[in-house]
Write a protein that holds these residues in place. Structure first.
Motif, PDB file in Angstrom:
ATOM      1  N   HIS A  88       5.092   8.939  -6.987  1.00  0.00           N
ATOM      2  CA  HIS A  88       3.663   9.142  -7.177  1.00  0.00           C
ATOM      3  C   HIS A  88       2.917   7.883  -6.766  1.00  0.00           C
ATOM      4  O   HIS A  88       3.422   6.774  -6.914  1.00  0.00           O
ATOM      5  CB  HIS A  88       3.351   9.455  -8.638  1.00  0.00           C
ATOM      6  CG  HIS A  88       3.896  10.770  -9.098  1.00  0.00           C
ATOM      7  ND1 HIS A  88       3.671  11.941  -8.435  1.00  0.00           N
ATOM      8  CD2 HIS A  88       4.676  11.086 -10.174  1.00  0.00           C
ATOM      9  CE1 HIS A  88       4.259  12.933  -9.069  1.00  0.00           C
ATOM     10  NE2 HIS A  88       4.887  12.424 -10.130  1.00  0.00           N
ATOM     11  N   LYS A  89       1.715   8.057  -6.266  1.00  0.00           N
ATOM     12  CA  LYS A  89       0.873   6.916  -5.923  1.00  0.00           C
ATOM     13  C   LYS A  89       0.395   6.255  -7.204  1.00  0.00           C
ATOM     14  O   LYS A  89      -0.340   6.837  -7.993  1.00  0.00           O
ATOM     15  CB  LYS A  89      -0.318   7.376  -5.076  1.00  0.00           C
ATOM     16  CG  LYS A  89      -1.176   6.229  -4.565  1.00  0.00           C
ATOM     17  CD  LYS A  89      -2.282   6.748  -3.667  1.00  0.00           C
ATOM     18  CE  LYS A  89      -3.134   5.606  -3.137  1.00  0.00           C
ATOM     19  NZ  LYS A  89      -4.213   6.097  -2.252  1.00  0.00           N
ATOM     20  N   TYR A 135       0.006   7.289 -15.567  1.00  0.00           N
ATOM     21  CA  TYR A 135      -0.742   8.536 -15.394  1.00  0.00           C
ATOM     22  C   TYR A 135       0.193   9.659 -14.935  1.00  0.00           C
ATOM     23  O   TYR A 135       1.003   9.484 -14.014  1.00  0.00           O
ATOM     24  CB  TYR A 135      -1.855   8.334 -14.371  1.00  0.00           C
ATOM     25  CG  TYR A 135      -2.641   9.593 -14.053  1.00  0.00           C
ATOM     26  CD1 TYR A 135      -3.613  10.055 -14.935  1.00  0.00           C
ATOM     27  CD2 TYR A 135      -2.401  10.315 -12.896  1.00  0.00           C
ATOM     28  CE1 TYR A 135      -4.332  11.204 -14.668  1.00  0.00           C
ATOM     29  CE2 TYR A 135      -3.120  11.468 -12.614  1.00  0.00           C
ATOM     30  CZ  TYR A 135      -4.082  11.907 -13.501  1.00  0.00           C
ATOM     31  OH  TYR A 135      -4.793  13.051 -13.234  1.00  0.00           O
ATOM     32  N   GLN A 136       0.076  10.814 -15.599  1.00  0.00           N
ATOM     33  CA  GLN A 136       0.918  11.966 -15.274  1.00  0.00           C
ATOM     34  C   GLN A 136       0.133  12.949 -14.412  1.00  0.00           C
ATOM     35  O   GLN A 136      -0.934  13.414 -14.805  1.00  0.00           O
ATOM     36  CB  GLN A 136       1.397  12.660 -16.563  1.00  0.00           C
ATOM     37  CG  GLN A 136       2.256  11.778 -17.456  1.00  0.00           C
ATOM     38  CD  GLN A 136       3.565  11.407 -16.788  1.00  0.00           C
ATOM     39  OE1 GLN A 136       4.147  12.188 -16.040  1.00  0.00           O
ATOM     40  NE2 GLN A 136       4.042  10.189 -17.058  1.00  0.00           N
ATOM     41  N   TYR A 137       0.651  13.252 -13.233  1.00  0.00           N
ATOM     42  CA  TYR A 137       0.000  14.186 -12.327  1.00  0.00           C
ATOM     43  C   TYR A 137       0.218  15.616 -12.802  1.00  0.00           C
ATOM     44  O   TYR A 137       1.199  15.931 -13.479  1.00  0.00           O
ATOM     45  CB  TYR A 137       0.547  14.027 -10.908  1.00  0.00           C
ATOM     46  CG  TYR A 137       0.015  12.810 -10.190  1.00  0.00           C
ATOM     47  CD1 TYR A 137      -1.029  12.919  -9.292  1.00  0.00           C
ATOM     48  CD2 TYR A 137       0.563  11.554 -10.431  1.00  0.00           C
ATOM     49  CE1 TYR A 137      -1.517  11.801  -8.632  1.00  0.00           C
ATOM     50  CE2 TYR A 137       0.084  10.437  -9.788  1.00  0.00           C
ATOM     51  CZ  TYR A 137      -0.957  10.565  -8.887  1.00  0.00           C
ATOM     52  OH  TYR A 137      -1.428   9.455  -8.244  1.00  0.00           O
ATOM     53  N   ASP A 138      -0.714  16.442 -12.426  1.00  0.00           N
ATOM     54  CA  ASP A 138      -0.611  17.856 -12.762  1.00  0.00           C
ATOM     55  C   ASP A 138       0.570  18.452 -12.001  1.00  0.00           C
ATOM     56  O   ASP A 138       0.629  18.379 -10.772  1.00  0.00           O
ATOM     57  CB  ASP A 138      -1.915  18.558 -12.377  1.00  0.00           C
ATOM     58  CG  ASP A 138      -1.935  20.014 -12.811  1.00  0.00           C
ATOM     59  OD1 ASP A 138      -0.894  20.496 -13.304  1.00  0.00           O
ATOM     60  OD2 ASP A 138      -2.979  20.664 -12.647  1.00  0.00           O
ATOM     61  N   PRO A 139       1.527  19.069 -12.710  1.00  0.00           N
ATOM     62  CA  PRO A 139       2.685  19.630 -11.998  1.00  0.00           C
ATOM     63  C   PRO A 139       2.321  20.765 -11.051  1.00  0.00           C
ATOM     64  O   PRO A 139       3.086  21.087 -10.141  1.00  0.00           O
ATOM     65  CB  PRO A 139       3.587  20.124 -13.144  1.00  0.00           C
ATOM     66  CG  PRO A 139       2.674  20.278 -14.318  1.00  0.00           C
ATOM     67  CD  PRO A 139       1.611  19.236 -14.165  1.00  0.00           C
ATOM     68  N   TYR A 173       0.846  -1.184   0.000  1.00  0.00           N
ATOM     69  CA  TYR A 173       0.000   0.000   0.000  1.00  0.00           C
ATOM     70  C   TYR A 173       0.886   1.240   0.000  1.00  0.00           C
ATOM     71  O   TYR A 173       2.116   1.160   0.146  1.00  0.00           O
ATOM     72  CB  TYR A 173      -0.948   0.012   1.202  1.00  0.00           C
ATOM     73  CG  TYR A 173      -0.281  -0.149   2.544  1.00  0.00           C
ATOM     74  CD1 TYR A 173       0.166   0.953   3.274  1.00  0.00           C
ATOM     75  CD2 TYR A 173      -0.109  -1.404   3.115  1.00  0.00           C
ATOM     76  CE1 TYR A 173       0.768   0.805   4.526  1.00  0.00           C
ATOM     77  CE2 TYR A 173       0.495  -1.561   4.354  1.00  0.00           C
ATOM     78  CZ  TYR A 173       0.928  -0.462   5.049  1.00  0.00           C
ATOM     79  OH  TYR A 173       1.534  -0.620   6.279  1.00  0.00           O
ATOM     80  N   TYR A 174       0.264   2.412  -0.149  1.00  0.00           N
ATOM     81  CA  TYR A 174       0.971   3.696  -0.189  1.00  0.00           C
ATOM     82  C   TYR A 174       0.524   4.561   0.988  1.00  0.00           C
ATOM     83  O   TYR A 174      -0.654   4.570   1.355  1.00  0.00           O
ATOM     84  CB  TYR A 174       0.678   4.439  -1.490  1.00  0.00           C
ATOM     85  CG  TYR A 174       1.347   3.861  -2.713  1.00  0.00           C
ATOM     86  CD1 TYR A 174       2.582   4.332  -3.143  1.00  0.00           C
ATOM     87  CD2 TYR A 174       0.732   2.863  -3.447  1.00  0.00           C
ATOM     88  CE1 TYR A 174       3.197   3.803  -4.274  1.00  0.00           C
ATOM     89  CE2 TYR A 174       1.325   2.327  -4.580  1.00  0.00           C
ATOM     90  CZ  TYR A 174       2.563   2.806  -4.988  1.00  0.00           C
ATOM     91  OH  TYR A 174       3.166   2.279  -6.104  1.00  0.00           O
ATOM     92  N   ILE A 175       1.465   5.280   1.556  1.00  0.00           N
ATOM     93  CA  ILE A 175       1.168   6.300   2.560  1.00  0.00           C
ATOM     94  C   ILE A 175       1.992   7.533   2.215  1.00  0.00           C
ATOM     95  O   ILE A 175       2.993   7.444   1.484  1.00  0.00           O
ATOM     96  CB  ILE A 175       1.474   5.824   3.996  1.00  0.00           C
ATOM     97  CG1 ILE A 175       2.954   5.438   4.142  1.00  0.00           C
ATOM     98  CG2 ILE A 175       0.581   4.659   4.380  1.00  0.00           C
ATOM     99  CD1 ILE A 175       3.341   5.049   5.559  1.00  0.00           C
ATOM    100  N   THR A 176       1.591   8.679   2.729  1.00  0.00           N
ATOM    101  CA  THR A 176       2.332   9.902   2.454  1.00  0.00           C
ATOM    102  C   THR A 176       3.662   9.891   3.208  1.00  0.00           C
ATOM    103  O   THR A 176       3.853   9.118   4.155  1.00  0.00           O
ATOM    104  CB  THR A 176       1.518  11.130   2.869  1.00  0.00           C
ATOM    105  OG1 THR A 176       1.302  11.093   4.301  1.00  0.00           O
ATOM    106  CG2 THR A 176       0.168  11.149   2.158  1.00  0.00           C
ATOM    107  N   GLU A 214       5.908   3.773  -0.773  1.00  0.00           N
ATOM    108  CA  GLU A 214       5.347   2.447  -0.962  1.00  0.00           C
ATOM    109  C   GLU A 214       5.767   1.554   0.200  1.00  0.00           C
ATOM    110  O   GLU A 214       6.961   1.432   0.494  1.00  0.00           O
ATOM    111  CB  GLU A 214       5.837   1.864  -2.287  1.00  0.00           C
ATOM    112  CG  GLU A 214       5.127   0.610  -2.718  1.00  0.00           C
ATOM    113  CD  GLU A 214       5.594   0.153  -4.084  1.00  0.00           C
ATOM    114  OE1 GLU A 214       5.012  -0.802  -4.619  1.00  0.00           O
ATOM    115  OE2 GLU A 214       6.558   0.749  -4.613  1.00  0.00           O
ATOM    116  N   ILE A 215       4.794   0.943   0.871  1.00  0.00           N
ATOM    117  CA  ILE A 215       5.062   0.110   2.036  1.00  0.00           C
ATOM    118  C   ILE A 215       4.646  -1.330   1.724  1.00  0.00           C
ATOM    119  O   ILE A 215       3.575  -1.572   1.183  1.00  0.00           O
ATOM    120  CB  ILE A 215       4.297   0.610   3.281  1.00  0.00           C
ATOM    121  CG1 ILE A 215       4.673   2.063   3.590  1.00  0.00           C
ATOM    122  CG2 ILE A 215       4.576  -0.289   4.482  1.00  0.00           C
ATOM    123  CD1 ILE A 215       6.113   2.255   3.982  1.00  0.00           C
TER     124      ILE A 215
END
Length: 542
Positions: free
Chosen positions: A185-186, A194-198, A165-168, A209-210
């Protein structure tokens, strides 16, 4: 388990699901009625864009199972084990309270287990919750986020189980200390590129990533992160897995839900959607072809050059009622002729019927459950219904297995958070009772059932108790015991138990309870029977 071993297992897990990514994406798109969107731009025919038709067959196929497998009010019945450890009544009340709150997650996991090969439940401790019985909550987890031991012959013989899973970054540092991380990125499993908005806020893009790995051979809980910038990527390790059974065996807070398994690989599931996907593909293609053919079936005409001027052609195309146009030609048939239309070949309709029949063969449901009329005998319909009930019953048993293991895992985890000195109060049998860890950690036998604790089922139980009172009296059960059970079952005030014996006549001639047990069966029947049929009872008035 060392870091390099975890990395090896994790890389094999990612490679396995990467190989199945596009396949699962097609199943997901078909269920969500995005069949053509999943395949990119609309397909072209002779350079022209065609109309794409999306049918809802995939959604109807999955939801027909959910309608039969959905647990309205999931619950369990706990029985004492061979060693009689734990309090099964307290444990049952606590487990059923948890399962009622887990109803939505059970439905979500069941739906994912039908669309994808399998699904899982993860029981997550909630440190922010003060209420003890809310400290653990379930979530439905897709199959690509759970690392399983594919070489194990069965789930309880697994050597390891992991959860990815993912955590901040802030959450990672709060949990594991001020360590160095390389944020990422998650990742979305179906859209890894998928490209996130900069311009998006920075903290929403920085994730860690854990991999939460449970080593069941060495009894270790290990937190591993590929983005850890120090040492061997192991963030934390415990000397033993904190959640234990009554036999002191480790408990993994991950519960599987398989509706179908690969026979020679029991921990690999089999998607129900896979059985009919090829037919669903053909149905969408045929429907799209038919839709485009219908739209091209316009009325077109051939006109001899010079026979009509522009003004006459404009009048014809305007469609004016009662219009007359003069034509200087003796042979009117040679002036205008309709363009012949090519009819849809009958083979196309026959092929569509064959595809539908193949799709229905892959379904476990009998045709009449879909509203189809059958030319079958009553015996054949009964056989089809029996087959559907048997197959759905098997799938319901798999769901019940998951519910039973989910309740057992919850009780074992809850006992870890519970202390002997704590004020752990529940309301049971019209009394406030304290619960200790040993009460809910026992060698119970769990049996899943539906609607075990709803108001309707409680009302049925109450009616059955009252209806059986005459039978209990005939069997010689003391009035005091019957009164105690009635007060307890109906939730009546306990003051009713303090009524003096001469006033505590629980029954009357109408209710069928005397002051003591009858001396013979004939007297008991005569006492409980209405007066209008008493002369007909053996031993009564003749």
């Amino acid at each position: 388990m060392k870091a390099n071993k975890i990395a090896e297992i994790y890389d094999a897990h990612k490679e396995y699901w990467e190989h199945h990514r596009q396949e699962l994406q097609r199943y997901k798109a078909a269920y969500e009625c995005e069949f053509w969107d999943n395949r990119g731009a609309n397909f072209l025919l002779h350079g022209e864009q065609m109309l794409n038709i999306q049918t809802s067959d995939a959604y109807g196929y999955i939801e027909s199972f959910i309608a039969s497998l959905f647990a309205k009010n999931p619950s369990v019945v706990l029985k004492k084990g061979l060693r009689n450890q734990g309090n099964h009544e307290k444990a049952q009340a606590i487990a059923n309270d948890f399962l009622v709150r887990a109803r939505q997650e059970i439905e979500n996991a069941a739906r994912m287990s039908l669309i994808y090969p399998m699904a899982f439940f993860k029981l997550v401790p909630n440190d922010d919750e003060d209420e003890l019985y809310d400290k653990i909550y379930p979530i439905a987890v897709p199959c690509w986020d759970i690392i399983v031991d594919r070489n194990a012959p069965r789930w309880d013989k697994s050597k390891f189980v992991g959860h990815r899973y993912y955590i901040t970054v802030d959450e990672a540092r709060a949990k594991f200390g001020n360590k160095t991380f390389h944020p990422v990125h998650k990742e979305d499993f179906f859209h890894p590129d998928y490209q996130y908005d900069p311009e998006e806020p920075h903290q929403y893009q920085d994730y860690v990533e854990i991999v939460e790995m449970y080593d069941l051979e060495l009894d270790e809980l290990i937190f591993y992160s590929p983005q850890h910038g120090q040492g061997n990527n192991i963030l934390e390790k415990t000397n033993f897995i904190p959640f234990r059974t009554v036999n002191n065996k480790p408990v993994v807070p991950v519960v599987p839900l398989y509706f179908n398994r690969i026979p020679d690989r029991p921990l690999d599931g089999y998607s129900s959607m896979k059985r009919v996907y090829d037919q669903l593909y053909e149905i969408n293609v045929i429907r799209s072809f038919q839709a485009n053919a219908v739209r091209k079936a316009s009325r077109q005409y051939l006109v001899r050059a010079g026979a009509l001027d522009e003004e006459d052609m404009a009048k014809l195309t305007a469609g004016i009622d009662g219009l007359f146009i003069e034509v200087d030609d003796e042979d009117l048939a040679g002036v205008m002729r309709a363009v012949p239309q090519n009819p849809t070949p009958p083979e196309l309709e026959q092929y569509y019927q064959n595809v539908n029949a193949d799709k229905d063969k892959g379904s476990l449901l009998a045709p009449f459950t879909r509203g189809e009329a059958l030319k079958a005998t009553a015996s054949e319909i009964v056989a089809l219904a029996s087959y559907s009930a048997t197959e759905l019953g098997r799938m319901a048993r798999e769901r019940d297995n998951a519910i039973e293991l989910l309740a057992h895992t919850y009780l074992s985890m809850l006992a870890t958070f519970m202390t002997d000195q704590g004020d752990n109060i529940i309301f049971l049998d019209n009394k406030l009772q304290n619960v200790k860890p040993d009460d809910i950690k026992g060698d119970f036998e769990l049996f899943a059932q539906d609607q075990a604790a709803t108001p309707l089922s409680e009302q049925v139980k109450n009616q059955q108790l009252l209806a059986n009172i005459p039978t209990l009296v005939q069997l010689g059960v003391p009035q005091r015991k019957i009164l105690e059970q009635v007060v307890r079952q109906l939730g009546l005030p306990e003051d009713f138990l303090d009524v003096p014996p001469q006033q505590a006549q629980v029954g009357t001639p109408q209710s069928g309870i005397d002051e003591g047990p009858p001396s013979s069966p004939e007297e008991a029947i005569a006492a409980t029977a209405p007066t209008n049929i008493k002369p007909f009872i053996p031993g009564g008035n003749q």
